[in-house]
Design a protein around this motif. Sequence first.
Motif, PDB file in Angstrom:
ATOM      1  N   ASP A   1      -1.343   3.833  -0.921  1.00  0.00           N
ATOM      2  CA  ASP A   1      -2.722   4.226  -1.187  1.00  0.00           C
ATOM      3  C   ASP A   1      -3.614   3.017  -0.906  1.00  0.00           C
ATOM      4  O   ASP A   1      -3.543   2.011  -1.605  1.00  0.00           O
ATOM      5  CB  ASP A   1      -2.868   4.658  -2.651  1.00  0.00           C
ATOM      6  CG  ASP A   1      -4.236   5.249  -2.947  1.00  0.00           C
ATOM      7  OD1 ASP A   1      -5.178   4.934  -2.191  1.00  0.00           O
ATOM      8  OD2 ASP A   1      -4.344   6.004  -3.917  1.00  0.00           O
ATOM      9  N   GLY A   2      -4.449   3.139   0.110  1.00  0.00           N
ATOM     10  CA  GLY A   2      -5.273   2.008   0.538  1.00  0.00           C
ATOM     11  C   GLY A   2      -6.246   1.532  -0.520  1.00  0.00           C
ATOM     12  O   GLY A   2      -6.675   0.380  -0.500  1.00  0.00           O
ATOM     13  N   ASP A   3      -6.627   2.397  -1.465  1.00  0.00           N
ATOM     14  CA  ASP A   3      -7.576   1.991  -2.496  1.00  0.00           C
ATOM     15  C   ASP A   3      -6.918   1.142  -3.575  1.00  0.00           C
ATOM     16  O   ASP A   3      -7.578   0.339  -4.229  1.00  0.00           O
ATOM     17  CB  ASP A   3      -8.198   3.233  -3.156  1.00  0.00           C
ATOM     18  CG  ASP A   3      -9.063   4.007  -2.167  1.00  0.00           C
ATOM     19  OD1 ASP A   3      -9.643   3.352  -1.276  1.00  0.00           O
ATOM     20  OD2 ASP A   3      -9.153   5.247  -2.305  1.00  0.00           O
ATOM     21  N   ASP A   4      -5.585   1.367  -3.760  1.00  0.00           N
ATOM     22  CA  ASP A   4      -4.882   0.672  -4.839  1.00  0.00           C
ATOM     23  C   ASP A   4      -4.075  -0.527  -4.358  1.00  0.00           C
ATOM     24  O   ASP A   4      -3.944  -1.518  -5.073  1.00  0.00           O
ATOM     25  CB  ASP A   4      -3.933   1.649  -5.557  1.00  0.00           C
ATOM     26  CG  ASP A   4      -4.700   2.773  -6.227  1.00  0.00           C
ATOM     27  OD1 ASP A   4      -5.871   2.544  -6.575  1.00  0.00           O
ATOM     28  OD2 ASP A   4      -4.130   3.864  -6.377  1.00  0.00           O
ATOM     29  N   LYS A   5      -3.509  -0.454  -3.167  1.00  0.00           N
ATOM     30  CA  LYS A   5      -2.614  -1.498  -2.692  1.00  0.00           C
ATOM     31  C   LYS A   5      -3.278  -2.302  -1.572  1.00  0.00           C
ATOM     32  O   LYS A   5      -3.465  -1.811  -0.473  1.00  0.00           O
ATOM     33  CB  LYS A   5      -1.301  -0.884  -2.177  1.00  0.00           C
ATOM     34  CG  LYS A   5      -0.593   0.027  -3.181  1.00  0.00           C
ATOM     35  CD  LYS A   5      -0.181  -0.727  -4.419  1.00  0.00           C
ATOM     36  CE  LYS A   5       0.451   0.214  -5.446  1.00  0.00           C
ATOM     37  NZ  LYS A   5       0.726  -0.465  -6.721  1.00  0.00           N
ATOM     38  N   LYS A   6      -3.614  -3.528  -1.902  1.00  0.00           N
ATOM     39  CA  LYS A   6      -4.245  -4.390  -0.906  1.00  0.00           C
ATOM     40  C   LYS A   6      -3.212  -5.209  -0.142  1.00  0.00           C
ATOM     41  O   LYS A   6      -3.486  -5.698   0.958  1.00  0.00           O
ATOM     42  CB  LYS A   6      -5.248  -5.331  -1.594  1.00  0.00           C
ATOM     43  CG  LYS A   6      -6.355  -4.618  -2.365  1.00  0.00           C
ATOM     44  CD  LYS A   6      -7.182  -3.731  -1.453  1.00  0.00           C
ATOM     45  CE  LYS A   6      -8.299  -3.034  -2.222  1.00  0.00           C
ATOM     46  NZ  LYS A   6      -9.036  -2.087  -1.361  1.00  0.00           N
TER      47      LYS A   6
ATOM     48  N   ASN B   1       8.272  -6.681   6.471  1.00  0.00           N
ATOM     49  CA  ASN B   1       6.984  -7.163   6.964  1.00  0.00           C
ATOM     50  C   ASN B   1       5.950  -7.065   5.855  1.00  0.00           C
ATOM     51  O   ASN B   1       5.877  -6.044   5.164  1.00  0.00           O
ATOM     52  CB  ASN B   1       6.518  -6.332   8.165  1.00  0.00           C
ATOM     53  CG  ASN B   1       7.486  -6.416   9.332  1.00  0.00           C
ATOM     54  OD1 ASN B   1       7.557  -7.416  10.025  1.00  0.00           O
ATOM     55  ND2 ASN B   1       8.255  -5.351   9.541  1.00  0.00           N
ATOM     56  N   LEU B   2       5.148  -8.125   5.712  1.00  0.00           N
ATOM     57  CA  LEU B   2       4.096  -8.148   4.699  1.00  0.00           C
ATOM     58  C   LEU B   2       2.764  -7.774   5.356  1.00  0.00           C
ATOM     59  O   LEU B   2       2.363  -8.386   6.352  1.00  0.00           O
ATOM     60  CB  LEU B   2       3.997  -9.539   4.069  1.00  0.00           C
ATOM     61  CG  LEU B   2       2.937  -9.729   2.988  1.00  0.00           C
ATOM     62  CD1 LEU B   2       3.204  -8.793   1.801  1.00  0.00           C
ATOM     63  CD2 LEU B   2       2.883 -11.176   2.532  1.00  0.00           C
ATOM     64  N   TYR B   3       2.136  -6.739   4.813  1.00  0.00           N
ATOM     65  CA  TYR B   3       0.865  -6.255   5.357  1.00  0.00           C
ATOM     66  C   TYR B   3      -0.264  -6.415   4.363  1.00  0.00           C
ATOM     67  O   TYR B   3      -0.077  -6.249   3.136  1.00  0.00           O
ATOM     68  CB  TYR B   3       0.974  -4.786   5.754  1.00  0.00           C
ATOM     69  CG  TYR B   3       1.814  -4.531   6.996  1.00  0.00           C
ATOM     70  CD1 TYR B   3       1.269  -4.679   8.259  1.00  0.00           C
ATOM     71  CD2 TYR B   3       3.140  -4.141   6.878  1.00  0.00           C
ATOM     72  CE1 TYR B   3       2.024  -4.448   9.400  1.00  0.00           C
ATOM     73  CE2 TYR B   3       3.911  -3.909   8.008  1.00  0.00           C
ATOM     74  CZ  TYR B   3       3.341  -4.067   9.267  1.00  0.00           C
ATOM     75  OH  TYR B   3       4.088  -3.838  10.393  1.00  0.00           O
TER      76      TYR B   3
END
Length: 462
Positions: A413-418, A457-459
């Motif tokens: 979830d793009g809003d929760d996981k930066k 991989n770290l994003y």
Amino acid sequence: MSSHSLSNKYRKNILILIIFFICVFIRLYNFNGNDLWYDELLSYWIADPNIDWSATISRNLEFNHGSQIAFTIILKFFFKIFGYDPDLSRLVSILFGILTFPLLLILNKKIKNNNSTILLLFLFTLNSYLISYDHELRSYSFVVFIFTLNLIFFINLYKKNRLFDYVFFSLVNLIGLVNHSFFAIIIFSEFIFLLLSYNNKNIIIRFLIFQIVVIIFFYLISIKSLLSQIQIDQFWIQKVNVKFLIDYYFSRFFSSKLLGTIYLITFFSVVYFNFKEFFKKNSLFNLLLIIIFFSYLIPLLYQFIKIPILTDRYIIFVVIPILLIISHGVYKLNNSKLKKLFIILLCFFTFGDAILKIQKKEITKPEFKESLKYISKSNTNDVLIEGNIVQYNLLKNYFRSINNQMVFLNEVDGDDKKLFWHLCYLSINLKSKCQKPAVKNQILKIDSKNFHLVSINLYKIQ
């Protein structure tokens, strides 16, 4: 009994004890050197002690097509007693590998008590192929164990015709059949042996009655798994090709082309030189040869009827009759020079292969622990596991046993996981590298690390 014969018996027993300790040591040594791979992850997940028995049976039917259920039941009880720990799980397979040693000693004496015992136990103990499956959380070591037990009870009923032996023989067969349908090949081979030997009509009738009862119980217990297996139209096993006729999986059973060739030549040589004895009407070596023959033939025939099902690990049990025939056959050779040559070649190269395997410590399975260790040193514990829901559940279940501080995701979830890690088990996905995860927002790769069969991989979400 003379003091000389007593002394020889004492030395022989000491040597057997030494080989047994080697058997225990080599199976316990570095047994967790590799992490669990996909098939083992299935075994670990299916036998979860925290779910009820109906869920376990349902999972086993769906993902194992009902096979290895006997092993799964034993594994689930083990987890209930000793805890749900992947680092302990392979001890179940190792236990059956070790217990096969005394059974093999008993079996050898029942077939023919001669000087071949030491050679047989030595070759069994250092067989890298059997050791590798003792180090795997699957039912293959259990199959070898239950097959050896089957032979012991079969020889007892064949020689003594006691009701006790028929009962225990049938119980062993039921367990073997429930665990894997290939066990039917063994029972069928034993029936063919009885027909060919035709020593006692009463034995054949009793055998048939008891095995019909076994089949009825097997049908009642495993009807769903049987239907599931029969309905399989596509399978991972490839068709047997012409190369098979040169090797017969000996390079797999004995871990290399060189050693496999030595064992194959020895096998055919001892069968040829002992042809009359091995193919005598009532010879138990005839039984062993029949089992080997049908273990190859019946799965091959099924390939022409429906799909390929013949692979080395499905007939892992034939390693036992092969070793029995070789060890006995070598000692029966009249040519002492040829006998010594075969013994030296077998012992030297088998010992050398076992030592090389120990020293090499080869990583053959996915390095999950190293991957999670690397992730734990970063600024985030969020890990996105690539794969479908089954693969996600398998890996999450295993990873939580390794590191319960991490958060395992199958969606981002793009809003929760930066910031999150993306983990790919390359063996599952059959890819050479990890693909970029499909998420709604733009992402930037800021770290990457590859381990054996695992890519992380770290994003950062922009």
